[in-house]
Design a protein around this motif. Structure first.
Motif, PDB file in Angstrom:
ATOM      1  N   THR A   1      12.870  -1.708  -4.393  1.00 21.17           N
ATOM      2  CA  THR A   1      12.467  -1.998  -2.857  1.00 21.17           C
ATOM      3  C   THR A   1      11.590  -1.165  -2.553  1.00 21.17           C
ATOM      4  O   THR A   1      10.502  -1.504  -1.848  1.00 21.17           O
ATOM      5  CB  THR A   1      13.593  -2.483  -1.929  1.00 21.17           C
ATOM      6  N   ALA A   2      11.771   0.071  -2.683  1.00 26.34           N
ATOM      7  CA  ALA A   2      10.867   1.200  -2.296  1.00 26.34           C
ATOM      8  C   ALA A   2       9.708   1.044  -2.983  1.00 26.34           C
ATOM      9  O   ALA A   2       8.426   1.242  -2.432  1.00 26.34           O
ATOM     10  CB  ALA A   2      11.585   2.580  -2.605  1.00 26.34           C
ATOM     11  N   ASN A   3       9.474   0.725  -4.094  1.00 24.70           N
ATOM     12  CA  ASN A   3       8.356   0.400  -5.070  1.00 24.70           C
ATOM     13  C   ASN A   3       7.749  -0.652  -4.372  1.00 24.70           C
ATOM     14  O   ASN A   3       6.579  -0.611  -4.276  1.00 24.70           O
ATOM     15  CB  ASN A   3       8.754   0.303  -6.427  1.00 24.70           C
ATOM     16  N   ALA A   4       8.492  -1.664  -4.051  1.00 20.29           N
ATOM     17  CA  ALA A   4       7.747  -2.679  -3.443  1.00 20.29           C
ATOM     18  C   ALA A   4       7.060  -2.555  -2.057  1.00 20.29           C
ATOM     19  O   ALA A   4       5.936  -2.601  -1.900  1.00 20.29           O
ATOM     20  CB  ALA A   4       8.487  -3.975  -3.260  1.00 20.29           C
ATOM     21  N   ALA A   5       7.852  -1.595  -1.157  1.00 24.29           N
ATOM     22  CA  ALA A   5       7.249  -0.888  -0.077  1.00 24.29           C
ATOM     23  C   ALA A   5       5.845  -0.064  -0.402  1.00 24.29           C
ATOM     24  O   ALA A   5       4.846  -0.274   0.486  1.00 24.29           O
ATOM     25  CB  ALA A   5       8.199  -0.110   0.602  1.00 24.29           C
ATOM     26  N   LEU A   6       5.855   0.651  -1.467  1.00 22.71           N
ATOM     27  CA  LEU A   6       4.618   1.306  -1.596  1.00 22.71           C
ATOM     28  C   LEU A   6       3.452   0.476  -2.201  1.00 22.71           C
ATOM     29  O   LEU A   6       2.433   0.796  -1.920  1.00 22.71           O
ATOM     30  CB  LEU A   6       5.112   2.471  -2.913  1.00 22.71           C
ATOM     31  N   GLU A   7       3.976  -0.541  -3.069  1.00 20.77           N
ATOM     32  CA  GLU A   7       2.981  -1.649  -3.518  1.00 20.77           C
ATOM     33  C   GLU A   7       2.245  -2.287  -2.144  1.00 20.77           C
ATOM     34  O   GLU A   7       1.119  -2.576  -1.972  1.00 20.77           O
ATOM     35  CB  GLU A   7       3.715  -2.590  -4.059  1.00 20.77           C
ATOM     36  N   ALA A   8       3.166  -2.265  -1.082  1.00 18.63           N
ATOM     37  CA  ALA A   8       2.607  -3.152   0.145  1.00 18.63           C
ATOM     38  C   ALA A   8       1.599  -2.181   0.774  1.00 18.63           C
ATOM     39  O   ALA A   8       0.643  -2.784   1.309  1.00 18.63           O
ATOM     40  CB  ALA A   8       3.666  -3.677   1.033  1.00 18.63           C
ATOM     41  N   ASP A   9       2.012  -0.953   0.737  1.00 19.64           N
ATOM     42  CA  ASP A   9       1.154  -0.018   1.399  1.00 19.64           C
ATOM     43  C   ASP A   9       1.556   1.747   1.171  1.00 19.64           C
ATOM     44  O   ASP A   9       2.708   2.088   1.780  1.00 19.64           O
ATOM     45  CB  ASP A   9       1.477  -0.115   3.169  1.00 19.64           C
ATOM     46  N   SER A  10       0.779   1.956   0.330  1.00 20.57           N
ATOM     47  CA  SER A  10       0.978   3.286  -0.287  1.00 20.57           C
ATOM     48  C   SER A  10       0.760   4.632   0.608  1.00 20.57           C
ATOM     49  O   SER A  10       1.113   5.558   0.398  1.00 20.57           O
ATOM     50  CB  SER A  10       0.197   3.694  -1.643  1.00 20.57           C
ATOM     51  N   SER A  11       0.189   4.266   1.825  1.00 23.20           N
ATOM     52  CA  SER A  11      -0.153   5.141   2.768  1.00 23.20           C
ATOM     53  C   SER A  11       1.053   5.390   3.758  1.00 23.20           C
ATOM     54  O   SER A  11       0.727   6.006   4.898  1.00 23.20           O
ATOM     55  CB  SER A  11      -1.643   5.068   3.584  1.00 23.20           C
ATOM     56  N   ASN A  12       1.997   4.622   3.642  1.00 21.07           N
ATOM     57  CA  ASN A  12       3.276   4.825   4.535  1.00 21.07           C
ATOM     58  C   ASN A  12       4.105   5.820   4.003  1.00 21.07           C
ATOM     59  O   ASN A  12       4.872   5.725   3.107  1.00 21.07           O
ATOM     60  CB  ASN A  12       3.966   3.197   4.586  1.00 21.07           C
ATOM     61  N   GLY A  13       4.522   6.769   4.920  1.00 22.28           N
ATOM     62  CA  GLY A  13       5.025   7.855   4.558  1.00 22.28           C
ATOM     63  C   GLY A  13       6.515   7.542   4.339  1.00 22.28           C
ATOM     64  O   GLY A  13       7.269   8.140   3.773  1.00 22.28           O
ATOM     65  N   TYR A  14       7.005   6.733   5.348  1.00 25.68           N
ATOM     66  CA  TYR A  14       8.449   6.124   5.261  1.00 25.68           C
ATOM     67  C   TYR A  14       8.839   5.519   4.136  1.00 25.68           C
ATOM     68  O   TYR A  14       9.849   5.708   3.481  1.00 25.68           O
ATOM     69  CB  TYR A  14       8.896   5.270   6.527  1.00 25.68           C
ATOM     70  N   ALA A  15       7.807   4.653   3.420  1.00 23.00           N
ATOM     71  CA  ALA A  15       8.011   4.160   1.954  1.00 23.00           C
ATOM     72  C   ALA A  15       8.265   5.223   1.137  1.00 23.00           C
ATOM     73  O   ALA A  15       8.998   5.001  -0.025  1.00 23.00           O
ATOM     74  CB  ALA A  15       6.805   3.203   1.634  1.00 23.00           C
ATOM     75  N   HIS A  16       7.536   6.395   0.982  1.00 26.54           N
ATOM     76  CA  HIS A  16       7.696   7.581  -0.027  1.00 26.54           C
ATOM     77  C   HIS A  16       8.936   8.110   0.387  1.00 26.54           C
ATOM     78  O   HIS A  16       9.783   8.587  -0.419  1.00 26.54           O
ATOM     79  CB  HIS A  16       6.405   8.531   0.411  1.00 26.54           C
ATOM     80  N   PHE A  17       9.625   8.313   1.655  1.00 30.58           N
ATOM     81  CA  PHE A  17      10.757   8.853   1.977  1.00 30.58           C
ATOM     82  C   PHE A  17      11.925   8.109   1.473  1.00 30.58           C
ATOM     83  O   PHE A  17      12.696   8.566   0.920  1.00 30.58           O
ATOM     84  CB  PHE A  17      10.927   9.062   3.291  1.00 30.58           C
ATOM     85  N   ALA A  18      11.709   6.722   1.409  1.00 29.18           N
ATOM     86  CA  ALA A  18      12.665   5.929   0.902  1.00 29.18           C
ATOM     87  C   ALA A  18      12.730   5.825  -0.585  1.00 29.18           C
ATOM     88  O   ALA A  18      13.957   6.006  -1.163  1.00 29.18           O
ATOM     89  CB  ALA A  18      12.465   4.271   1.198  1.00 29.18           C
ATOM     90  N   ARG A  19      11.504   6.081  -1.314  1.00 35.03           N
ATOM     91  CA  ARG A  19      11.498   6.269  -2.666  1.00 35.03           C
ATOM     92  C   ARG A  19      12.302   7.534  -2.968  1.00 35.03           C
ATOM     93  O   ARG A  19      13.133   7.745  -4.217  1.00 35.03           O
ATOM     94  CB  ARG A  19      10.076   6.445  -3.147  1.00 35.03           C
ATOM     95  N   SER A  20      11.949   8.712  -2.441  1.00 34.48           N
ATOM     96  CA  SER A  20      12.376   9.965  -2.632  1.00 34.48           C
ATOM     97  C   SER A  20      14.276   9.682  -2.281  1.00 34.48           C
ATOM     98  O   SER A  20      14.847  10.465  -3.203  1.00 34.48           O
ATOM     99  CB  SER A  20      12.156  10.936  -1.362  1.00 34.48           C
ATOM    100  N   MET A  21      14.861   9.019  -1.201  1.00 34.90           N
ATOM    101  CA  MET A  21      16.175   8.823  -1.244  1.00 34.90           C
ATOM    102  C   MET A  21      16.710   8.197  -2.495  1.00 34.90           C
ATOM    103  O   MET A  21      17.755   8.574  -3.071  1.00 34.90           O
ATOM    104  CB  MET A  21      16.483   8.058  -0.026  1.00 34.90           C
ATOM    105  N   ALA A  22      16.249   7.068  -2.790  1.00 34.34           N
ATOM    106  CA  ALA A  22      16.485   6.484  -4.102  1.00 34.34           C
ATOM    107  C   ALA A  22      16.647   7.176  -5.358  1.00 34.34           C
ATOM    108  O   ALA A  22      17.476   7.212  -6.175  1.00 34.34           O
ATOM    109  CB  ALA A  22      15.703   5.066  -4.329  1.00 34.34           C
ATOM    110  N   GLU A  23      15.483   7.863  -5.670  1.00 25.97           N
ATOM    111  CA  GLU A  23      15.388   9.006  -6.871  1.00 25.97           C
ATOM    112  C   GLU A  23      16.613   9.839  -6.844  1.00 25.97           C
ATOM    113  O   GLU A  23      17.055  10.135  -7.920  1.00 25.97           O
ATOM    114  CB  GLU A  23      14.208   9.385  -6.726  1.00 25.97           C
ATOM    115  N   GLY A  24      16.708  10.504  -5.772  1.00 27.86           N
ATOM    116  CA  GLY A  24      17.782  11.485  -5.783  1.00 27.86           C
ATOM    117  C   GLY A  24      19.250  10.842  -5.984  1.00 27.86           C
ATOM    118  O   GLY A  24      20.045  11.370  -6.674  1.00 27.86           O
ATOM    119  N   ARG A  25      19.505   9.713  -5.223  1.00 26.09           N
ATOM    120  CA  ARG A  25      20.860   9.195  -5.938  1.00 26.09           C
ATOM    121  C   ARG A  25      20.931   8.507  -7.224  1.00 26.09           C
ATOM    122  O   ARG A  25      22.112   8.580  -7.645  1.00 26.09           O
ATOM    123  CB  ARG A  25      21.252   8.079  -4.841  1.00 26.09           C
TER     124      ARG A  25
END
Length: 256
Positions: free
Chosen positions: A97-121
């Protein structure tokens, strides 16, 4: 030696990032959507992730490509996985879902933060090389979140923990990781302190004070650690995990 270095590194990519708190929705033109997201943010703040997830799934039916819906969905999936004994399936869903958010808008910082959370877990159940790669991803997407937005306290917290734990690996362990797996970005306790202080300036949360105290302990600065603990123990409980963090802070203070 390699295994112990990587095990220590897991602390940097997996522990205690917390969740993105309630965010401003003033920029969302759809008033109904903005109101719904505000309510969802309050649910997430209270730890009501299952209820928040149900609302987000409904919103995705009407707004399938809206980045504000997608990044919240990703973060909530990660939090649900944490509540379910680190359920990898939820983390994988959160990454998708984080990747989908980044595809929707790669300039959204919260989408990057969500990706960071998922990668860590997801690093929790990964092999050694994958753990290192996911650690790099945690740092990269936390950096991008901070570059793109000026109010993501969770991203500063994540990067602060990353800096502290990578620095705590020590020279020899970092050298092994560099030789065998290509290394990691530079880290330092001083950078960690700066990140936690930046997070506190955005939102003075018990989580940020606690992680700053832990960093001062790692730096052998017990007086500074006690100061942070005393401050957070007097703070009101606002987020779902504040009571647990206060208890951990009391234990930390007893050990100083």
């Amino acid at each position: 030696m390699i295994r112990s270095a990587v095990a220590a590194l897991l602390l940097a990519v997996c522990m205690g990032f917390g969740s993105a708190g309630a965010q401003s929705v003033d920029h969302i033109e759809d008033e109904a959507l903005a109101e719904a997201l505000t309510e969802i943010d309050e649910m997430r703040k209270a730890g009501e992730f299952g209820s928040a997830y149900g609302r987000l799934r409904d919103l995705r039916e009407d707004h399938p490509d809206h980045v504000e819906v997608l990044w919240r969905t990703s973060a909530t999936e990660v939090n649900m996985g944490e509540q379910r004994d680190n359920n990898t399936a939820f983390f994988e869903r959160g990454l998708e879902t984080a990747n989908a958010a980044l595809e929707a808008d790669s300039s959204n910082g919260y989408a990057h933060f969500a990706r960071s959370m998922a990668e860590g877990r997801l690093a929790l159940s990964a092999g050694t090389r994958e753990r290192i790669e996911r650690s790099r991803a945690v740092k990269h997407h936390a950096d991008r979140a901070i570059e793109l937005e000026d109010d993501i306290d969770g991203a500063y917290n994540a990067r602060g923990q990353w800096n502290r734990e990578v620095e705590s690996l020590g020279f020899m362990s970092r050298a092994i990781v560099r030789t065998v797996y290509g290394g990691l970005p530079d880290a330092s306790y001083e950078k960690a302190v700066e990140d936690f202080q930046a997070a506190i300036e955005i939102e003075d949360r018990i989580l940020h004070r606690y992680e700053l105290a832990r960093t001062y302990v790692a730096m052998d600065r017990p007086d500074d650690a006690r100061e942070q603990i005393d401050i957070l123990l007097d703070m009101p409980k606002v987020y779902y995990n504040d009571a647990d963090l206060k208890e951990q802070a009391r234990d930390l203070r007893d050990d100083l």
